[in-house]
Design an enzyme around this catalytic site. Structure first.
Site, PDB file in Angstrom:
ATOM      1  N   CYS A 210      40.292  37.124  33.580  1.00 57.71           N
ATOM      2  CA  CYS A 210      41.765  37.184  33.125  1.00 57.71           C
ATOM      3  C   CYS A 210      41.928  36.284  31.984  1.00 57.71           C
ATOM      4  CB  CYS A 210      42.665  36.464  34.485  1.00 57.71           C
ATOM      5  SG  CYS A 210      42.088  37.231  35.837  1.00 57.71           S
TER       6      CYS A 210
ATOM      7  N   HIS B 263      50.465  31.646  34.164  1.00 58.73           N
ATOM      8  CA  HIS B 263      49.329  32.567  34.619  1.00 58.73           C
ATOM      9  C   HIS B 263      49.943  33.363  35.708  1.00 58.73           C
ATOM     10  CE1 HIS B 263      45.732  34.682  35.185  1.00 58.73           C
ATOM     11  NE2 HIS B 263      45.518  34.307  36.206  1.00 58.73           N
TER      12      HIS B 263
ATOM     13  N   GLU C  31      48.478  25.842  39.819  1.00 52.77           N
ATOM     14  CA  GLU C  31      49.084  25.971  38.474  1.00 52.77           C
ATOM     15  C   GLU C  31      50.192  25.113  38.402  1.00 52.77           C
ATOM     16  OE1 GLU C  31      50.191  28.994  34.788  1.00 52.77           O
ATOM     17  OE2 GLU C  31      50.053  29.862  36.908  1.00 52.77           O
TER      18      GLU C  31
ATOM     19  N   LYS D  36      53.956  38.685  35.208  1.00 51.61           N
ATOM     20  CA  LYS D  36      53.427  39.496  35.681  1.00 51.61           C
ATOM     21  C   LYS D  36      53.921  40.844  36.521  1.00 51.61           C
ATOM     22  CE  LYS D  36      48.747  37.529  35.292  1.00 51.61           C
ATOM     23  NZ  LYS D  36      48.975  36.338  34.488  1.00 51.61           N
TER      24      LYS D  36
ATOM     25  N   HIS E 191      49.288  42.499  36.618  1.00 57.86           N
ATOM     26  CA  HIS E 191      48.021  41.877  36.042  1.00 57.86           C
ATOM     27  C   HIS E 191      47.067  42.548  35.681  1.00 57.86           C
ATOM     28  CE1 HIS E 191      45.434  38.800  35.817  1.00 57.86           C
ATOM     29  NE2 HIS E 191      45.193  38.297  37.003  1.00 57.86           N
TER      30      HIS E 191
ATOM     31  N   PHE F 291      39.025  34.047  37.377  1.00 57.17           N
ATOM     32  CA  PHE F 291      38.121  33.739  38.230  1.00 57.17           C
ATOM     33  C   PHE F 291      36.732  33.292  37.473  1.00 57.17           C
ATOM     34  CE2 PHE F 291      39.052  37.303  41.752  1.00 57.17           C
ATOM     35  CZ  PHE F 291      39.995  36.669  42.012  1.00 57.17           C
TER      36      PHE F 291
END
Length: 356
Positions: free
Chosen positions: A114, A246, A257, A278, A283, A342
């Site tokens: 990502c 994010h 976050e 998102k 996403h 990730f």
């Protein structure tokens, strides 16, 4: 690039014959790159030569080619298509763009889940800043919504069965999206010398690795990337007007976050406007950072902070002002955009209104 639903016309991008040679993620990248180059005021051949870099992020690469190929092999006992390999590799994206624009400078794909597009944009900025190239075509593209792809993401238990609700107490996962966004980066001096009007100034980039867990985020890594980006931009946290988060709507990401934002912004962490876009565009994995940079640029241009839609109720573990459900008109000069991937790969950009 693009606009409302249903207005994407592949026939305007490539002939049907040429489209057979590319995966959808490459088609998206070409469409976005064409718009970016035109918007920057370059003719297609204006990007040619060894002083143009092409850096493109994609987390998956040719997902449709892989899915179709494996179906043909295992289900139909048939040979895969001849061009499967050059269609599916992530580097096929920047390669196609170098060919289209005759760009002969450094060219490579970045695949960091990502954070892919954000790292591509940040590294392109660094190359231009260092004088390695005169300009860089950067961004990300993803075409990841396949039958197999949906199943493997669902199996990881990170997809929502309902609506994507970042920062909401009842959030239960993300929704996949796909698409592309590309940008032309150059020095301010070069842009103004040729009479171009910059969309904004990209002033900071920070990246870090959690070195912690394959899927579970770590607050220290996210905090470090944000701090590095601020330091690189030469701005203080108080100068940030809006944060494009994010914000995946998974339980762990949003709370982690939020904690990182609190560490960076201190007491202001609960009041600085923070939103995730998102739930609107999905996403898009490796393309997300590029799509969100479009949102961040337009937040500055329009002085409107985009909302976190679908939000229902506050979560004590997410003590941020997530601009719930309704866009907010406000003065926005400086923006931070976060991407946390990730593997613990974090990347953050800082951009500022260009002084006319």
């Amino acid at each position: 690039g693009g606009g409302g639903e249903g207005d994407f016309d592949p026939d305007q991008i490539m002939s049907a014959k040429d489209r057979k040679r590319v995966d959808d993620f490459i088609l998206y990248a070409i469409a976005a790159a064409d718009e970016a180059v035109e918007s920057a005021g370059f003719a297609r051949d204006g990007m040619a030569g060894p002083r143009t870099a092409v850096l493109m992020g994609s987390g998956i690469g040719g997902a449709n080619t892989l899915d179709d190929g494996f179906f043909r092999i295992y289900q139909e006992q048939a040979r895969p298509e001849l061009l499967a390999v050059p269609k599916l590799i992530s580097s096929a994206g920047p390669a196609a763009l170098t060919i289209r624009f005759k760009a002969q400078g450094p060219s490579f794909a970045i695949s960091s889940a990502c954070s892919s597009a954000t790292q591509a944009i940040g590294m392109g900025m660094q190359m231009v800043r260092a004088g390695i190239v005169d300009r860089a075509l950067v961004g990300g593209a993803e075409a990841c919504i396949t039958n197999g792809g949906q199943i493997i993401w669902e199996n990881l238990r990170v997809l929502t069965p309902g609506k994507c609700r970042p920062f909401s107490k009842n959030r239960n996962g993300m929704s996949l999206g796909e698409g592309a966004a590309m940008f032309v980066l150059e020095t301010e001096e070069a842009a103004l010398a040729r009479g171009a009007k910059p969309l904004c100034s990209l002033i900071g980039y920070g990246t870090s690795s959690d070195a912690f867990d394959p899927v579970r985020p770590d607050v220290a890594g996210a905090t470090s990337a944000m701090r590095y980006a601020l330091d690189d931009a030469g701005v203080t946290p108080d100068e940030i007007d809006y944060v494009n988060a994010h914000g995946t709507a998974t339980t762990m990401n949003d709370s982690t976050e939020s904690e990182a934002i609190g560490r960076i912004f201190g007491e202001r962490g609960s009041t600085i406007p923070v939103s995730s876009t998102k739930p609107i565009h999905g996403h898009a994995l490796g393309a997300s950072g590029a799509l969100e940079l479009v949102c961040a640029i337009n937040a500055i241009r329009d002085n409107i902070a985009p909302p976190t839609i679908n939000w229902q109720e506050p979560d004590p573990k997410c003590p941020v002002d997530c601009i719930p459900n309704e866009a907010r008109e406000m003065r926005i000069d400086t923006v931070m955009s976060n991407s946390f991937a990730f593997g613990g790969i974090n990347a953050v950009l800082v951009l500022r209104r260009h002084a006319a």
